[in-house]
Design an enzyme around this catalytic site. Structure first.
Site, PDB file in Angstrom:
ATOM      1  N   ARG A  98       0.864  -1.179   0.000  1.00 19.53           N
ATOM      2  CA  ARG A  98       0.000   0.000   0.000  1.00 19.53           C
ATOM      3  C   ARG A  98       0.904   1.234   0.000  1.00 19.53           C
ATOM      4  O   ARG A  98       1.806   1.354   0.828  1.00 19.53           O
ATOM      5  CB  ARG A  98      -0.890   0.004   1.258  1.00 19.53           C
ATOM      6  CG  ARG A  98      -1.791   1.215   1.438  1.00 19.53           C
ATOM      7  CD  ARG A  98      -2.487   1.091   2.790  1.00 19.53           C
ATOM      8  NE  ARG A  98      -3.511   2.097   2.997  1.00 19.53           N
ATOM      9  CZ  ARG A  98      -3.300   3.312   3.485  1.00 19.53           C
ATOM     10  NH1 ARG A  98      -2.058   3.688   3.800  1.00 19.53           N
ATOM     11  NH2 ARG A  98      -4.298   4.158   3.671  1.00 19.53           N
ATOM     12  N   SER A 149     -12.666  -4.763   2.491  1.00 17.02           N
ATOM     13  CA  SER A 149     -12.859  -3.937   3.683  1.00 17.02           C
ATOM     14  C   SER A 149     -14.343  -3.857   3.994  1.00 17.02           C
ATOM     15  O   SER A 149     -15.148  -3.519   3.124  1.00 17.02           O
ATOM     16  CB  SER A 149     -12.320  -2.516   3.448  1.00 17.02           C
ATOM     17  OG  SER A 149     -10.920  -2.506   3.367  1.00 17.02           O
ATOM     18  N   LYS A 189      -5.545   6.344   9.606  1.00 22.10           N
ATOM     19  CA  LYS A 189      -6.883   6.806   9.227  1.00 22.10           C
ATOM     20  C   LYS A 189      -7.580   7.339  10.472  1.00 22.10           C
ATOM     21  O   LYS A 189      -8.405   6.650  11.090  1.00 22.10           O
ATOM     22  CB  LYS A 189      -7.697   5.660   8.602  1.00 22.10           C
ATOM     23  CG  LYS A 189      -7.186   5.223   7.240  1.00 22.10           C
ATOM     24  CD  LYS A 189      -8.145   4.233   6.603  1.00 22.10           C
ATOM     25  CE  LYS A 189      -7.729   3.864   5.194  1.00 22.10           C
ATOM     26  NZ  LYS A 189      -8.701   2.933   4.554  1.00 22.10           N
TER      27      LYS A 189
END
Length: 215
Positions: free
Chosen positions: A46, A115, A145
């Protein structure tokens, strides 16, 4: 636990390490190799800050490192990149396209995850559509996040009947990870807790200890 794909002949419990936004490809590889050698179970590539060219370069660099350790390499968000580099799978968020399209591109042996945030219905629908694992979270405040939806550990125990590995994510530490494993998490997904740790090798082993706590 789902065993219909060959990649699941490997372990599907433990630490699911997710790479940080690292612009230096050589340094990224060095950092990842430490975590893989320490026993990470899966690796997700990622890099939200990289352009498409750098993401492709970095993902290709990581593939042989993962193969040497027999660790599946899963690509975040982008099934086209996963297909292009021959990754073991892809992880899809709610805005990353249809799971069926990813399956068509990657084939039956690919690991495809979804997710599901705080939404058990989304998890049920994902599994019905062919997801190999589902991820819930954030369970704790996350530096990656900070505005993520909050999930409760009861989601994990409630999702046990889905019959696929359950991934927990969001602010997980070696201290709070055991509670999520006890609630039903098969994999703990971690970015900063591993890669920003002073000693990533020790951090990886600490997370793995959540699955085999001392008696």
């Amino acid at each position: 636990m789902n065993q219909r794909h060959k990649n699941f002949s490997r372990k599907s419990s433990g630490l699911y390490a997710i790479t940080p936004d690292e612009p230096d490809s050589d340094r990224l590889l060095e950092r990842v190799e430490v975590v893989l050698a320490a026993g990470a179970t899966w690796l997700q590539y990622r890099n939200k800050s990289a352009d498409a060219s750098l993401r492709a370069q970095q993902a290709r660099m990581l593939r042989p490192a993962c193969a040497r350790q027999e660790v599946p390499l899963i690509i975040n968000d982008d099934w086209r990149l996963a297909a292009a580099i021959g990754a073991d799978g892809v992880h899809l968020g709610e805005d990353d396209g249809e799971l069926a399209a990813a399956r068509d591109a990657l084939g039956t042996d690919a690991i495809i995850g979804a997710s599901c945030y705080d939404n058990p219905e989304r998890a049920r629908n994902a599994v019905a559509a062919g997801a190999d694992y589902v991820a819930f979270g954030a369970f704790f405040p996350s530096p990656t996040k900070p505005n993520a939806r909050v999930a409760k550990p009861a989601l994990l125990s409630g999702a046990a009947s889905l019959g696929v590995p359950l991934v927990a994510i969001g602010g997980i530490t070696p201290d709070n990870g055991t509670s999520l494993v006890d609630a039903g998490a098969d994999l703990l997904a971690v970015i900063s807790g591993v890669f920003d740790a002073p000693d990533p090798d020790a951090a990886t082993r600490a997370y793995l200890s959540c699955f085999n706590p001392p008696h």
